[in-house]
Design a protein around this motif. Structure first.
Motif, PDB file in Angstrom:
ATOM      1  N   ILE A 593      28.483 -29.530 -21.738  1.00  0.00           N
ATOM      2  CA  ILE A 593      27.392 -28.797 -22.393  1.00  0.00           C
ATOM      3  C   ILE A 593      26.041 -29.386 -21.998  1.00  0.00           C
ATOM      4  O   ILE A 593      25.104 -28.649 -21.664  1.00  0.00           O
ATOM      5  N   ILE A 594      25.925 -30.716 -21.996  1.00  0.00           N
ATOM      6  CA  ILE A 594      24.678 -31.365 -21.602  1.00  0.00           C
ATOM      7  C   ILE A 594      24.327 -31.032 -20.159  1.00  0.00           C
ATOM      8  O   ILE A 594      23.173 -30.721 -19.833  1.00  0.00           O
ATOM      9  N   GLN A 595      25.322 -31.076 -19.293  1.00  0.00           N
ATOM     10  CA  GLN A 595      25.100 -30.756 -17.872  1.00  0.00           C
ATOM     11  C   GLN A 595      24.598 -29.319 -17.716  1.00  0.00           C
ATOM     12  O   GLN A 595      23.663 -29.055 -16.951  1.00  0.00           O
ATOM     13  N   ASN A 596      25.205 -28.390 -18.440  1.00  0.00           N
ATOM     14  CA  ASN A 596      24.790 -26.989 -18.348  1.00  0.00           C
ATOM     15  C   ASN A 596      23.368 -26.794 -18.873  1.00  0.00           C
ATOM     16  O   ASN A 596      22.582 -26.028 -18.311  1.00  0.00           O
ATOM     17  N   ILE A 597      23.018 -27.473 -19.959  1.00  0.00           N
ATOM     18  CA  ILE A 597      21.665 -27.378 -20.513  1.00  0.00           C
ATOM     19  C   ILE A 597      20.648 -27.857 -19.476  1.00  0.00           C
ATOM     20  O   ILE A 597      19.606 -27.227 -19.265  1.00  0.00           O
ATOM     21  N   CYS A 598      20.958 -28.969 -18.807  1.00  0.00           N
ATOM     22  CA  CYS A 598      20.029 -29.535 -17.825  1.00  0.00           C
ATOM     23  C   CYS A 598      19.970 -28.709 -16.545  1.00  0.00           C
ATOM     24  O   CYS A 598      18.901 -28.532 -15.959  1.00  0.00           O
TER      25      CYS A 598
END
Length: 607
Positions: A593-598
């Motif tokens: 999720i963090i990777q997708n947000i970034c």
């Protein structure tokens, strides 16, 4: 006979009257001359400080050219008396750089002087000083006599006086240094007499030879200058480059409460000359810049940017978490390696890249340019704000004022905004009966793990939370907590509610109670966690969220309906919807999720 006598008397009287009238007229002329003496306005140089002049109020004439940064000014509107009189007049707007007459009035000392950039002059901040002055237009007051010649304080320099007296503590009148009668009353044992007056010895750290500024708080940035040390630049142009650095150091008002600056030189390989915490005032920084020697080699700019990204902006090197990171890259001609990929990684790390390019490639040299249009591929935005170009090294000084103004414009430093520090994130948490107390605590741990990845503050990422069943409850809004420890404690304290599952109503509630109060410059992220199918329709609320610019992530557990998750999630659904069969597996999706947000943040256009 009688007629002759009368005639003679008349002549005498006539002569007497003539003499009397002539004398009266002469006295009137003399009186006129006495009453209207010609006032001569004293002239001073740009470097004259107000503290050197004893007169409490005076009119002077300033020459042209006092806008130069070497004439130091401390304060805004009210100036410390260590300031250049004429420099302060230009800064205040009473004079322009062509000079002219001004009225100067001494006022009491201040506990703090605020630096600012105005009318081409960068004034510096200062913690305190014993005397101040203000500058006005040269309109004399009625009944006030202004001096035609100024009274200056002792010609003995502060340095000489400090050397003479700072080593001894005076305990009797026999040992006191000689001073003006007006200053004797304020003298204390352990005081040192400077041209500003008697200063307590314990204040010499900030009031000795020159005031040491805490820095301009309106320009609190961490700045790295990447200077070109390649062989092709030559010694003369390298000196011109160093002069710009020294001028920038002076104009920025370096200090721990304001901007800090370090220097990296590149050639074949980059090397740090000094980092952010090595020199914390403009004077020391300028001295260090003078000592820099040229390294030689190629112009490997890409390698240098990578070096700065990995090594320069660290806490050990003086980097401050609340200050934007800025890199100014100076390039003679063109780089000998590629800069695009290294610059992308720098930008994604929150580093604001500025380019100053000098001269550039001639038509017959363009075949040797490794990466055409390299500056646009490197900078934070391609709108011209981050790029400065000069046709000749002899025009490099023209970049000083625009560069200082731009790097201090923290609202426009777009690369300071990263995927981790620029969002309002609202968690919408299913508290229905099917979740259960134990699983609800697991959901809260998932929320905690996601929150830990972000930089939390009132100006960085903010967190809010809503719990829902049939009804909805605002657990805390975006403006409730402004630090990571407070947010994590608030998440831990959320109590399990229990009830039905009205997900559509919960989305509407979150839009009204959370995201309606989001800041205009923030990205809006909704992360919804549910374990079942909604009792109400989710399509219209989800569409409303998408239309309002809320990026929605839908995380389903156990009995959640996959088609509902895809409707709630922002397009493309594969990047914004996730499903796990057990609550204990939620933690696996935190990195994804963090990777997708970034990734989504970094894919935004740079113009």
């Amino acid at each position: 006979m009688r007629t002759v006598v009368l005639t003679m008397k008349a002549s005498v009287i006539e002569m007497f009257l003539v003499l009397l009238v002539t004398g009266v007229h002469s006295n009137k002329e003399t009186a006129k001359k006495i009453k209207r003496p010609k006032f001569t306005v004293p002239q001073i140089n740009c470097d004259v400080k107000a503290g050197k002049i004893i007169d409490p109020e005076f009119i002077v004439k300033c020459p042209a050219g006092c806008q130069d940064p070497k004439y130091h000014v401390y304060g805004t509107d009210v100036y410390a008396s260590y300031s250049s009189v004429c420099g302060a007049a230009v800064h205040s707007g009473v004079l322009d750089n062509s000079g002219g007459k001004i009225l100067v009035r001494k006022v009491a000392g201040q506990s703090g002087y605020k630096g600012s950039y105005s009318n081409g002059v960068q004034s510096l901040s200062l913690p305190r000083w014993r005397e101040s002055f203000i500058v006005l237009e040269s309109k004399p007051k009625k009944g006030v006599t202004y001096p035609s010649a100024l009274t200056y304080s002792s010609s003995k320099s502060p340095a000489a006086q400090a050397d003479l007296w700072s080593t001894a503590t005076y305990t009797s009148s026999q040992n006191r240094p000689r001073a003006d009668p007006g200053e004797m009353d304020s003298w204390k044992p352990g005081s040192v007499l400077l041209d500003e007056g008697l200063v307590p010895k314990e204040e010499l750290s900030t009031q000795s030879l020159e005031p040491v500024s805490l820095g301009d708080p309106n320009c609190k940035i961490d700045l790295s200058f990447l200077i070109d040390g390649s062989t092709s630049i030559g010694k003369r142009r390298f000196r011109i480059q160093k002069q710009l650095l020294a001028d920038v150091a002076q104009a920025l008002d370096i200090g721990p409460a304001g901007p800090l600056m370090g220097v990296v030189q590149y050639g074949d390989n980059p090397a740090t000359h000094f980092n952010l915490k090595t020199h914390t005032n403009s004077r020391d920084l300028k001295t260090a810049i003078e000592k820099i020697t040229q390294r030689g080699g190629l112009s490997n700019v890409g390698r240098a940017i990578s070096f700065v990204t990995k090594n320069f902006f660290s806490k050990a090197n003086g980097n401050r978490s609340g200050a934007p990171n800025v890199v100014v890259v100076m390039v003679d001609g063109w780089p000998t390696d590629k800069v695009e990929e290294a610059s992308r990684l720098a930008r994604e790390s929150g580093i604001n890249i500025f380019f100053i390019t000098i001269e550039g490639a001639a038509e017959n040299e363009k075949q040797y340019v490794v990466e055409p249009n390299f500056a646009n591929k490197a900078v934070c935005r391609t709108n011209g704000f981050y790029s400065l170009h000069v046709q000749s090294w002899f025009g490099l000084h023209k970049t000083l004022q625009p560069l200082v103004k731009r790097v201090c414009d923290t609202d426009r430093l777009a690369c300071s905004k990263t995927c981790l520090n620029s969002a309002d994130i609202g968690f919408v948490i299913d508290g229905s009966s099917s979740v259960g107390t134990g699983n609800f605590r697991t959901v809260l741990q998932f929320v905690t793990n996601l929150t830990k990845e972000f930089e939390i503050s009132d100006t960085d990422t903010r967190i809010g939370a809503v719990q829902y069943t049939y009804e909805q409850r605002l657990e805390f809004g975006f403006d409730k907590y402004s630090s990571k420890p407070d947010i994590l404690n608030a998440i831990k304290r959320v109590g399990y509610w229990s009830g039905g599952t009205s997900t559509g109503a919960a989305i509407n509630f979150a839009l009204e109670q959370l995201f309606k109060k989001s800041k205009p410059n923030k990205r809006k992220l909704m992360i919804l966690i549910t374990d079942g199918r909604s009792y109400d329709d989710v399509r219209i609320p989800a569409m409303a969220a998408h239309l309002k610019g809320v990026i929605t992530y839908a995380i389903g557990v156990a009995w959640a309906a996959q088609e509902e998750l895809e409707v709630i999630a922002t397009h493309p659904a594969r990047d914004h919807s996730f499903f796990v069969d057990e609550f204990d597996n939620l933690h696996q999706y935190v990195p994804r999720i963090i990777q997708n947000i970034c990734t989504e943040f970094n894919s935004q256009p740079r113009n």
